[in-house]
Design a protein around this motif. Structure first.
Motif, PDB file in Angstrom:
ATOM      1  N   ARG A 208      25.749   7.342  49.756  1.00  0.00           N
ATOM      2  CA  ARG A 208      25.980   6.502  50.914  1.00  0.00           C
ATOM      3  C   ARG A 208      25.197   5.185  50.914  1.00  0.00           C
ATOM      4  NH1 ARG A 208      27.997   8.764  55.557  1.00  0.00           N
ATOM      5  NH2 ARG A 208      28.009   6.609  56.295  1.00  0.00           N
ATOM      6  N   PRO A 209      23.959   5.117  50.399  1.00  0.00           N
ATOM      7  CA  PRO A 209      23.163   3.897  50.587  1.00  0.00           C
ATOM      8  C   PRO A 209      23.747   2.639  49.967  1.00  0.00           C
ATOM      9  CG  PRO A 209      21.743   5.741  49.999  1.00  0.00           C
ATOM     10  CD  PRO A 209      23.156   6.195  49.796  1.00  0.00           C
ATOM     11  N   SER A 210      24.370   2.746  48.793  1.00  0.00           N
ATOM     12  CA  SER A 210      24.785   1.515  48.121  1.00  0.00           C
ATOM     13  C   SER A 210      25.954   1.769  47.184  1.00  0.00           C
ATOM     14  CB  SER A 210      23.617   0.919  47.329  1.00  0.00           C
ATOM     15  OG  SER A 210      23.935  -0.382  46.867  1.00  0.00           O
ATOM     16  N   LEU A 211      26.652   0.696  46.866  1.00  0.00           N
ATOM     17  CA  LEU A 211      27.735   0.749  45.889  1.00  0.00           C
ATOM     18  C   LEU A 211      27.164   1.047  44.506  1.00  0.00           C
ATOM     19  CD1 LEU A 211      30.755   0.183  45.149  1.00  0.00           C
ATOM     20  CD2 LEU A 211      30.074  -2.198  44.781  1.00  0.00           C
ATOM     21  N   VAL A 212      27.778   2.015  43.814  1.00  0.00           N
ATOM     22  CA  VAL A 212      27.350   2.389  42.468  1.00  0.00           C
ATOM     23  C   VAL A 212      28.574   2.518  41.572  1.00  0.00           C
ATOM     24  CG1 VAL A 212      26.273   4.181  41.033  1.00  0.00           C
ATOM     25  CG2 VAL A 212      25.278   3.594  43.260  1.00  0.00           C
ATOM     26  N   MET A 213      28.483   1.963  40.366  1.00  0.00           N
ATOM     27  CA  MET A 213      29.509   2.163  39.351  1.00  0.00           C
ATOM     28  C   MET A 213      28.820   2.356  38.007  1.00  0.00           C
ATOM     29  SD  MET A 213      32.745  -0.288  40.192  1.00  0.00           S
ATOM     30  CE  MET A 213      33.717   0.037  41.648  1.00  0.00           C
ATOM     31  N   LEU A 214      29.397   3.214  37.182  1.00  0.00           N
ATOM     32  CA  LEU A 214      28.863   3.486  35.852  1.00  0.00           C
ATOM     33  C   LEU A 214      30.014   3.585  34.864  1.00  0.00           C
ATOM     34  CD1 LEU A 214      26.396   6.263  36.982  1.00  0.00           C
ATOM     35  CD2 LEU A 214      25.664   4.236  35.736  1.00  0.00           C
ATOM     36  N   GLY A 226      24.534  -1.772  43.797  1.00  0.00           N
ATOM     37  CA  GLY A 226      24.533  -2.859  44.765  1.00  0.00           C
ATOM     38  C   GLY A 226      24.917  -4.167  44.103  1.00  0.00           C
ATOM     39  N   ARG A 227      24.000  -5.125  44.105  1.00  0.00           N
ATOM     40  CA  ARG A 227      24.265  -6.425  43.486  1.00  0.00           C
ATOM     41  C   ARG A 227      23.584  -6.575  42.128  1.00  0.00           C
ATOM     42  NH1 ARG A 227      23.278 -10.733  48.258  1.00  0.00           N
ATOM     43  NH2 ARG A 227      22.660 -11.956  46.412  1.00  0.00           N
ATOM     44  N   MET A 228      23.046  -5.488  41.585  1.00  0.00           N
ATOM     45  CA  MET A 228      22.385  -5.541  40.284  1.00  0.00           C
ATOM     46  C   MET A 228      23.291  -4.933  39.217  1.00  0.00           C
ATOM     47  SD  MET A 228      19.741  -7.075  41.319  1.00  0.00           S
ATOM     48  CE  MET A 228      18.822  -7.134  39.765  1.00  0.00           C
ATOM     49  N   LEU A 229      23.618  -5.742  38.215  1.00  0.00           N
ATOM     50  CA  LEU A 229      24.428  -5.301  37.093  1.00  0.00           C
ATOM     51  C   LEU A 229      23.498  -5.082  35.905  1.00  0.00           C
ATOM     52  CD1 LEU A 229      27.270  -4.772  35.943  1.00  0.00           C
ATOM     53  CD2 LEU A 229      27.389  -7.215  35.363  1.00  0.00           C
ATOM     54  N   ALA A 271      33.866  -6.631  54.216  1.00  0.00           N
ATOM     55  CA  ALA A 271      33.011  -5.567  54.748  1.00  0.00           C
ATOM     56  C   ALA A 271      32.117  -4.985  53.652  1.00  0.00           C
ATOM     57  CB  ALA A 271      33.866  -4.475  55.371  1.00  0.00           C
ATOM     58  N   LEU A 272      32.677  -4.813  52.460  1.00  0.00           N
ATOM     59  CA  LEU A 272      31.892  -4.247  51.373  1.00  0.00           C
ATOM     60  C   LEU A 272      30.804  -5.219  50.919  1.00  0.00           C
ATOM     61  CD1 LEU A 272      31.501  -1.841  49.504  1.00  0.00           C
ATOM     62  CD2 LEU A 272      33.172  -2.861  47.942  1.00  0.00           C
ATOM     63  N   VAL A 276      26.918  -4.319  50.928  1.00  0.00           N
ATOM     64  CA  VAL A 276      26.138  -4.401  49.693  1.00  0.00           C
ATOM     65  C   VAL A 276      24.973  -5.383  49.857  1.00  0.00           C
ATOM     66  CG1 VAL A 276      26.230  -5.237  47.310  1.00  0.00           C
ATOM     67  CG2 VAL A 276      27.983  -3.668  48.148  1.00  0.00           C
ATOM     68  N   THR A 277      25.223  -6.518  50.486  1.00  0.00           N
ATOM     69  CA  THR A 277      24.181  -7.530  50.653  1.00  0.00           C
ATOM     70  C   THR A 277      23.068  -7.029  51.565  1.00  0.00           C
ATOM     71  OG1 THR A 277      25.695  -9.345  50.205  1.00  0.00           O
ATOM     72  CG2 THR A 277      23.715  -9.866  51.468  1.00  0.00           C
ATOM     73  N   ARG A 278      23.416  -6.338  52.644  1.00  0.00           N
ATOM     74  CA  ARG A 278      22.379  -5.804  53.533  1.00  0.00           C
ATOM     75  C   ARG A 278      21.520  -4.773  52.803  1.00  0.00           C
ATOM     76  NH1 ARG A 278      24.619  -2.929  57.137  1.00  0.00           N
ATOM     77  NH2 ARG A 278      26.838  -3.424  56.909  1.00  0.00           N
ATOM     78  N   ALA A 279      22.156  -3.914  52.008  1.00  0.00           N
ATOM     79  CA  ALA A 279      21.400  -2.928  51.233  1.00  0.00           C
ATOM     80  C   ALA A 279      20.526  -3.617  50.189  1.00  0.00           C
ATOM     81  CB  ALA A 279      22.357  -1.949  50.563  1.00  0.00           C
ATOM     82  N   HIS A 280      21.046  -4.674  49.576  1.00  0.00           N
ATOM     83  CA  HIS A 280      20.300  -5.411  48.564  1.00  0.00           C
ATOM     84  C   HIS A 280      19.069  -6.084  49.171  1.00  0.00           C
ATOM     85  CE1 HIS A 280      19.782  -7.620  44.813  1.00  0.00           C
ATOM     86  NE2 HIS A 280      19.692  -8.752  45.498  1.00  0.00           N
ATOM     87  N   GLU A 281      19.241  -6.687  50.331  1.00  0.00           N
ATOM     88  CA  GLU A 281      18.114  -7.349  50.985  1.00  0.00           C
ATOM     89  C   GLU A 281      17.055  -6.341  51.425  1.00  0.00           C
ATOM     90  OE1 GLU A 281      20.149  -9.508  53.995  1.00  0.00           O
ATOM     91  OE2 GLU A 281      20.642 -11.207  52.664  1.00  0.00           O
TER      92      GLU A 281
END
Length: 294
Positions: A208-214, A226-229, A271-272, A276-281
């Motif tokens: 739930r906390p942040s967007l994740v892809m692998l 989140g915003r880190m690749l 919205a996404l 993501v930005t709020r979680a990143h900050e």
């Protein structure tokens, strides 16, 4: 459970880029698994948008054929259905992912697979995102696939540690969850429903906390948090890039991870990006607070 049709399987194979899977074979299984981890990402985009998909394997097969991904219940669940449709003998197992490398629990928050081909039994997992590139023989030992893996047989625990039974562990280095245990006994998809409800809807779910892809390739692992690749190559090289705009984020989603976005509206994207930005900050603020004073 919904029926998986031949058309569903054909669409799935097109997503994998496999024109002719052939009869069940070790070589065919390896080729299918490689294609899957390269082309179908581990991802929680729909959970981030508040519309978590169910884990009916037929629906997961259709999601993958349409360009989506998912997490282990979707990815391994769909792959098991594909393999069975192609004539493979597949067993599903209750597993457990652990940050603690000493943990022995296999409580059901991971779906593991084994496949029997003749006299050979293989561990197969396309549902981690940062797992093995190819199946592993189901026997104790160390295995090198660009990254190091180890399989160990032992008793695993469940029911709060009060029960024990035969099982296996996959051990990995350099990942957030270096240990995955799974029970030897067969499981049904219904056995994973309680863990799926928690992982996809609970406020304290790790998804739930942040967007994740692998995505796992022959030469390394790509990870979006989140915003880190982040890219980790098999030679140990690690590169990190902060994505500074929505176009960069969604470009990475499609170009790096192969996740189609035709189901994501402009409102969804806004919205996404905001989420993501709020979680990143919040992450940047927590990291700054934890940094030692100069």
């Amino acid at each position: 459970m919904t029926t998986v049709t031949r058309d569903d399987l054909s669409g799935y194979l097109r997503r994998l880029g496999v024109a002719d899977p052939g009869a069940p074979s070790v070589e065919g299984l390896y080729a299918l698994a490689r294609a899957h981890v390269e082309r179908v990402p581990f991802e929680n985009l729909d959970i981030q948008l508040g519309r978590p998909p169910g884990i009916d394997p037929a629906l997961s097969v259709r999601r993958i054929a349409a360009g989506r991904g998912g997490y282990c219940f979707h990815l391994n669940g769909a792959f098991a259905a594909l393999l069975e449709g192609l004539g493979y003998e597949v067993t599903r197992h209750l597993g457990g992912m652990h940050a603690d490398p000493r943990a022995l629990d296999a409580g059901g928050d991971h779906l593991a697979l084994t496949v029997r081909i003749g006299e050979q039994e293989l561990f197969v997992d396309v549902g981690m995102g940062d797992g093995p590139y190819e199946p592993l023989p189901l026997r104790a030992g160390a295995y090198e696939q660009g990254f190091a893996y180890r399989l160990e047989p032992h008793a695993v625990t469940w029911d709060g540690g009060g029960s024990q039974g035969g099982g296996w562990s996959l051990l990995r280095d350099g990942v957030p969850t270096p240990r995955m245990n799974f029970r030897s006994a067969a499981a049904a998809m219904a056995d994973f429903e309680p863990a799926h409800r928690f992982l996809s809807t609970a406020e304290d779910s790790p998804f739930r906390p942040s967007l994740v892809m692998l995505r796992r390739g022959a030469d390394g692992i790509d990870r979006l948090h989140g915003r880190m690749l982040i890219r980790t190559a098999v030679d140990g090289t690690r590169t990190v890039r902060e994505l500074t705009g929505a176009d960069e984020l969604f470009g990475a989603v499609t170009e790096v991870f192969g996740r189609a976005l035709d189901d994501v509206t402009a409102e969804d994207r806004a919205a996404l990006w905001d989420r993501v930005t709020r979680a990143h900050e919040a992450w940047l603020a927590a990291r700054a607070a934890a940094a030692p004073a100069s």
